[in-house]
Design a protein around this motif. Structure first.
Motif, PDB file in Angstrom:
ATOM      1  N   ASN A  69      11.836   6.411  -1.605  1.00  0.00           N
ATOM      2  CA  ASN A  69      11.018   6.743  -2.152  1.00  0.00           C
ATOM      3  C   ASN A  69       9.382   6.533  -0.974  1.00  0.00           C
ATOM      4  N   ASP A 121       6.537   6.672   1.819  1.00  0.00           N
ATOM      5  CA  ASP A 121       5.696   5.664   2.546  1.00  0.00           C
ATOM      6  C   ASP A 121       4.604   5.881   1.988  1.00  0.00           C
ATOM      7  N   GLU A 122       3.644   4.868   2.413  1.00  0.00           N
ATOM      8  CA  GLU A 122       2.125   4.908   2.179  1.00  0.00           C
ATOM      9  C   GLU A 122       0.891   6.257   2.611  1.00  0.00           C
ATOM     10  N   ASP A 123       1.820   7.343   3.586  1.00  0.00           N
ATOM     11  CA  ASP A 123       0.999   8.449   4.668  1.00  0.00           C
ATOM     12  C   ASP A 123       1.660   9.468   2.711  1.00  0.00           C
ATOM     13  N   ARG A 130       2.496   9.186   0.702  1.00  0.00           N
ATOM     14  CA  ARG A 130       2.131   8.820  -1.372  1.00  0.00           C
ATOM     15  C   ARG A 130       0.460   9.647  -1.274  1.00  0.00           C
ATOM     16  N   GLU A 131      -0.088   9.360  -0.128  1.00  0.00           N
ATOM     17  CA  GLU A 131      -1.966   9.736  -0.391  1.00  0.00           C
ATOM     18  C   GLU A 131      -1.040  11.489   0.051  1.00  0.00           C
ATOM     19  N   TRP A 133      -8.908   8.225  -1.022  1.00  0.00           N
ATOM     20  CA  TRP A 133      -6.650   9.004  -1.384  1.00  0.00           C
ATOM     21  C   TRP A 133      -6.135   7.285  -0.396  1.00  0.00           C
ATOM     22  N   ARG A 134      -6.566   7.024   0.270  1.00  0.00           N
ATOM     23  CA  ARG A 134      -5.524   6.223   1.132  1.00  0.00           C
ATOM     24  C   ARG A 134      -5.605   4.777   0.616  1.00  0.00           C
ATOM     25  N   GLU A 135      -6.735   4.634  -0.533  1.00  0.00           N
ATOM     26  CA  GLU A 135      -6.994   3.357  -1.736  1.00  0.00           C
ATOM     27  C   GLU A 135      -5.870   3.417  -1.697  1.00  0.00           C
ATOM     28  N   SER A 173      -3.203   5.251  -2.805  1.00  0.00           N
ATOM     29  CA  SER A 173      -1.842   5.387  -2.143  1.00  0.00           C
ATOM     30  C   SER A 173      -1.260   4.052  -1.847  1.00  0.00           C
ATOM     31  N   LYS A 174      -1.972   3.160  -1.494  1.00  0.00           N
ATOM     32  CA  LYS A 174      -1.964   1.965  -1.555  1.00  0.00           C
ATOM     33  C   LYS A 174      -1.032   0.667  -2.569  1.00  0.00           C
ATOM     34  N   MET A 200      -0.201   2.284  -5.259  1.00  0.00           N
ATOM     35  CA  MET A 200       1.047   3.105  -5.697  1.00  0.00           C
ATOM     36  C   MET A 200       2.283   2.433  -5.271  1.00  0.00           C
TER      37      MET A 200
END
Length: 191
Positions: free
Chosen positions: A159, A161-163, A165-166, A184-186, A188-189, A191
């Motif tokens: 799946n 990672d955070e980057d 997903r962003e 977008w960072r928040e 993605s965290k 998700m």
């Protein structure tokens, strides 16, 4: 492992190098991982970037209620791919047509698997055809499908990672009217 176009489609991009060095490129690549990790999207991207003829097959769609039609469908896909080579055949949901054979039955699934294995072996000449497949269940695949000469490369697709997903969020919402200043960072965290 980062899957690049050069790893996945070497014979189509650099056939002269493989020939000169006397090397054989991998015949097939199996992408596996949890549902929703973009295995199918990776295959579509490879098809687009390579410019090769692309034959996508959803495993469950192969099966027919008529005797012999399922096996014929598999043979027809390979015939078309050889006639239009260089090409890629992509089997999505590969576990539906390549699950382990049972010793007690002579089912349609077993016959389709045998036809698939024969075609992958290139009995009628493989041409410049590359195989890709995706599955969520590598544990149920028949051992014969993942032996060398069929799917030589097995690549786990996790799946994002955070980057990742962003980046996905930015692509999905590109061109969509949304409120200014979205973090977008928040998102993605979460998700």
């Amino acid at each position: 492992y980062t899957l690049s176009l050069h790893d996945a489609l070497p014979i189509s991009i650099y056939p002269e190098i493989f020939s000169r060095l006397g090397l054989s490129p991998p015949n097939g690549t199996l992408l596996y991982g949890p549902p929703g990790c973009s295995k199918t999207l990776i295959a579509k991207a490879l098809a687009t970037e390579s410019g090769l003829n692309f034959f996508a097959v959803k495993g469950p769609e192969i099966f027919s209620k008529y005797v012999g039609d399922s096996e014929k469908a598999v043979r027809d896909i390979f015939i078309k791919a050889r006639m239009n080579s260089p090409s890629i055949i992509f089997f999505d949901e590969n576990d539906s047509i390549a699950s382990s054979r049972s010793t007690e039955s002579n089912s349609v699934e077993d016959k389709v698997l045998c036809t698939l294995l024969n075609e992958m072996d290139g009995i009628e000449g493989r041409g410049n055809v590359i195989f890709f497949a995706a599955t969520n269940r590598p544990d149920v695949l028949d051992k014969a499908i993942v032996r060398p000469g069929r799917f030589d490369r097995l690549i786990y697709v996790p799946n994002p990672d955070e980057d990742g997903r962003e980046d996905i969020l930015k692509v999905v919402f590109n061109g969509v009217k949304i409120e200014e200043g979205i973090n977008w960072r928040e998102i993605s965290k979460m998700m």
